[in-house]
Design a protein around this motif. Structure first.
Motif, mmCIF file in Angstrom:
data_model
loop_
_atom_site.group_PDB
_atom_site.id
_atom_site.type_symbol
_atom_site.label_atom_id
_atom_site.label_comp_id
_atom_site.label_asym_id
_atom_site.label_seq_id
_atom_site.Cartn_x
_atom_site.Cartn_y
_atom_site.Cartn_z
ATOM 1 N N ALA A 34 42.337 78.878 34.083
ATOM 2 C CA ALA A 34 43.575 79.606 33.756
ATOM 3 C C ALA A 34 43.887 79.482 32.275
ATOM 4 O O ALA A 34 44.999 79.145 31.878
ATOM 5 C CB ALA A 34 44.724 79.082 34.604
ATOM 6 N N SER A 35 42.910 79.775 31.441
ATOM 7 C CA SER A 35 43.109 79.642 30.001
ATOM 8 C C SER A 35 43.404 81.000 29.380
ATOM 9 O O SER A 35 42.897 82.029 29.822
ATOM 10 C CB SER A 35 41.875 79.020 29.353
ATOM 11 N N ILE A 40 46.563 76.782 28.528
ATOM 12 C CA ILE A 40 46.471 76.876 29.989
ATOM 13 C C ILE A 40 47.741 77.520 30.541
ATOM 14 O O ILE A 40 48.852 77.143 30.169
ATOM 15 C CB ILE A 40 46.264 75.480 30.616
ATOM 16 N N GLU A 43 51.416 75.406 35.587
ATOM 17 C CA GLU A 43 51.366 73.950 35.727
ATOM 18 C C GLU A 43 51.140 73.515 37.163
ATOM 19 O O GLU A 43 51.252 72.341 37.477
ATOM 20 C CB GLU A 43 52.671 73.344 35.197
ATOM 21 N N GLN A 48 48.061 78.761 38.667
ATOM 22 C CA GLN A 48 46.762 78.822 38.000
ATOM 23 C C GLN A 48 45.774 79.667 38.793
ATOM 24 O O GLN A 48 45.034 80.469 38.218
ATOM 25 C CB GLN A 48 46.208 77.422 37.738
ATOM 26 N N TYR A 51 46.598 83.361 38.292
ATOM 27 C CA TYR A 51 46.211 83.816 36.956
ATOM 28 C C TYR A 51 44.693 83.987 36.848
ATOM 29 O O TYR A 51 44.202 84.981 36.312
ATOM 30 C CB TYR A 51 46.717 82.840 35.895
ATOM 31 N N MET A 114 44.036 71.751 33.105
ATOM 32 C CA MET A 114 43.301 72.644 34.006
ATOM 33 C C MET A 114 43.228 72.002 35.381
ATOM 34 O O MET A 114 42.713 70.905 35.535
ATOM 35 C CB MET A 114 41.885 72.895 33.469
#
Length: 126
Positions: A34-35, A40, A43, A48, A51, A114
């Motif tokens: 999820a970068s 990132i 949370e 994540q 995304y 991550m």
């Protein structure tokens, strides 16, 4: 036929890999986090995963594939007790498609923020 797809990430060049590789009618997508350019995103495991799946949707589309072509999905989780949250986001995308699925508990990633990485394989019918 073999075609590679990249994002321009410095990691792709440094480590010698591609975001995705297409061989004939099959697309293999590297594990994706999820970068973003800002760091990132999210949370928690649900955010994540959501995304990442959005990012992977773009990778699929760039190669002429879609979510419906996905035959295998692998979720790498740093905390396996959070599998339901990651699974909920995964199910929102793949609930009717139902690819194979692996939930894999892993040690922390290079960036401790991550929590999830996802790897996909997609295949188009001949």
């Amino acid at each position: 036929m073999r075609k590679t797809y990249g994002t321009g990430s410095v990691w792709e060049q440094a480590l010698g890999y591609s975001r995705a590789v297409q061989v004939d009618n099959t697309l293999y997508i590297s594990a994706t986090a999820a970068s973003s350019d800002e760091g990132i995103v999210g949370e928690d495991f649900y955010t994540q995963t959501q995304y990442i799946l959005q990012k992977l949707g773009k990778v699929l589309a760039d190669a002429g594939f879609g979510y419906g072509d996905v035959v295998q999905s692998k979720l790498y989780l740093t905390d396996i007790s959070q599998w339901e949250e990651a699974g909920r986001a995964h199910g929102e995308v793949f609930g009717d498609i139902r690819p194979t699925l692996s939930l894999v508990h892993v040690l922390p990633f290079l960036d401790p923020k991550m929590l999830v990485e996802i790897e996909l394989v997609a295949q188009k019918s001949a």
